[in-house]
Design a protein around this motif. Structure first.
Motif, PDB file in Angstrom:
ATOM      1  N   ARG A 128       0.845  -1.195   0.000  1.00  0.00           N
ATOM      2  CA  ARG A 128       0.000   0.000   0.000  1.00  0.00           C
ATOM      3  C   ARG A 128       0.879   1.242   0.000  1.00  0.00           C
ATOM      4  NH1 ARG A 128      -1.298   1.648   6.088  1.00  0.00           N
ATOM      5  NH2 ARG A 128       0.332   0.504   7.161  1.00  0.00           N
ATOM      6  N   LYS A 129       0.239   2.378  -0.165  1.00  0.00           N
ATOM      7  CA  LYS A 129       0.947   3.649  -0.094  1.00  0.00           C
ATOM      8  C   LYS A 129       1.417   3.879   1.347  1.00  0.00           C
ATOM      9  CE  LYS A 129       0.236   8.515  -1.355  1.00  0.00           C
ATOM     10  NZ  LYS A 129      -0.764   9.504  -1.838  1.00  0.00           N
ATOM     11  N   GLU A 130       2.604   4.452   1.491  1.00  0.00           N
ATOM     12  CA  GLU A 130       3.166   4.741   2.807  1.00  0.00           C
ATOM     13  C   GLU A 130       3.216   3.489   3.697  1.00  0.00           C
ATOM     14  OE1 GLU A 130       0.941   8.054   4.345  1.00  0.00           O
ATOM     15  OE2 GLU A 130       1.709   9.432   2.838  1.00  0.00           O
ATOM     16  N   SER A 131       3.625   2.384   3.096  1.00  0.00           N
ATOM     17  CA  SER A 131       3.730   1.131   3.848  1.00  0.00           C
ATOM     18  C   SER A 131       4.815   1.246   4.913  1.00  0.00           C
ATOM     19  CB  SER A 131       4.029  -0.038   2.911  1.00  0.00           C
ATOM     20  OG  SER A 131       5.224   0.191   2.183  1.00  0.00           O
ATOM     21  N   TRP A 190      -3.923  -0.225  -4.677  1.00  0.00           N
ATOM     22  CA  TRP A 190      -2.901  -0.206  -3.624  1.00  0.00           C
ATOM     23  C   TRP A 190      -1.550  -0.653  -4.186  1.00  0.00           C
ATOM     24  CZ3 TRP A 190      -5.127  -2.529   1.574  1.00  0.00           C
ATOM     25  CH2 TRP A 190      -6.249  -1.775   1.953  1.00  0.00           C
ATOM     26  N   ASP A 193      -0.072   2.159  -6.180  1.00  0.00           N
ATOM     27  CA  ASP A 193       0.490   3.155  -5.255  1.00  0.00           C
ATOM     28  C   ASP A 193       1.858   2.708  -4.746  1.00  0.00           C
ATOM     29  OD1 ASP A 193      -1.747   4.774  -5.469  1.00  0.00           O
ATOM     30  OD2 ASP A 193      -2.655   4.086  -3.592  1.00  0.00           O
ATOM     31  N   ALA A 194       1.937   1.430  -4.343  1.00  0.00           N
ATOM     32  CA  ALA A 194       3.190   0.892  -3.802  1.00  0.00           C
ATOM     33  C   ALA A 194       4.280   0.885  -4.867  1.00  0.00           C
ATOM     34  CB  ALA A 194       2.967  -0.513  -3.250  1.00  0.00           C
ATOM     35  N   GLU A 197       5.613   4.480  -5.360  1.00  0.00           N
ATOM     36  CA  GLU A 197       6.316   4.936  -4.166  1.00  0.00           C
ATOM     37  C   GLU A 197       7.673   4.240  -4.016  1.00  0.00           C
ATOM     38  OE1 GLU A 197       4.723   6.183   0.044  1.00  0.00           O
ATOM     39  OE2 GLU A 197       4.684   4.002  -0.140  1.00  0.00           O
TER      40      GLU A 197
END
Length: 203
Positions: A128-131, A190, A193-194, A197
């Motif tokens: 996910r984003k900001e994991s 998700w 997003d990952a 990032e």
């Protein structure tokens, strides 16, 4: 909760390894039980390597696939009955919502309250984003100790990248999926997003 009435829920001992193992076996998923124990051990190993809490990584690994007790064809119905948000991609490809189901079942059935563990369980397939580091530990461990026959086609490259960093290892697997995204049944947002990032981090 009535949604769990169809499941056999044993008298738990407080030993999460044994409790998850018995829960899955008694509900007809012995192979998943074996996979969860292996992922727990792999998560613990990776956590130690990267100075993350080994116990939390171990617990997240044990719990990550407990929702396998529900077949794909009813997962969306179960998720909605538990108040879980269902994305269009998950409705098209219900297998992928199992990460969210496992997260909620960890709360309801196994009484897990640690948010770091729950969040790692809840994104172990897509990331996910900001994991967090723990999210990435479980994500990578699940890809190493995969639940199919034979060795994963990406394994050697992933293990090599794990010697560089946890982020490089996670990105190696996501890049493997990304390279064949046209063939995937869905591209989960998700995961997208990952990808972007981690691409920034690794470059």
């Amino acid at each position: 909760m009535k949604v769990y009435d169809s499941l056999f829920i044993p008298n738990f001992t407080g030993d999460l390894r044994n409790d998850v193992n018995e829960f899955l076996i008694r509900n007809g998923h012995g192979e998943t039980a074996e996979h969860c124990l292996k992922v727990g051990e792999e998560s613990e190993r990776i956590a130690v390597k990267f100075n993350e809490p080994a116990d939390l990584a171990l617990y997240a690994g044990y719990l990550h696939d407990i929702s396998a007790v529900y077949p794909n064809e009813i997962r969306i119905e179960i998720a909605r009955s538990l108040g879980i948000q269902v994305l269009p991609e998950e409705e098209i490809f219900p297998m992928i919502i199992h990460q969210k189901l496992s997260r909620q079942m960890s709360i309801d059935i196994f009484k897990i309250t640690n948010e770091d563990v729950l969040n790692a369980v809840g994104c172990h397939t897509t990331l996910r984003k900001e994991s967090t580091k723990l999210d990435r530990v479980l994500f990578v461990a699940d890809k190493i100790a995969w639940d199919q026959k034979g060795s994963p086609p990406y394994l050697n490259e992933l293990l090599a990248k794990l010697e560089v960093s946890l982020e490089h290892a996670a990105f190696e697997y996501i890049s493997y999926l990304w390279s064949q995204r046209e063939k995937l049944k869905v591209l989960h947002p998700w995961l997208a997003d990952a990808y972007f990032e981690l691409k920034t981090i690794c470059e």
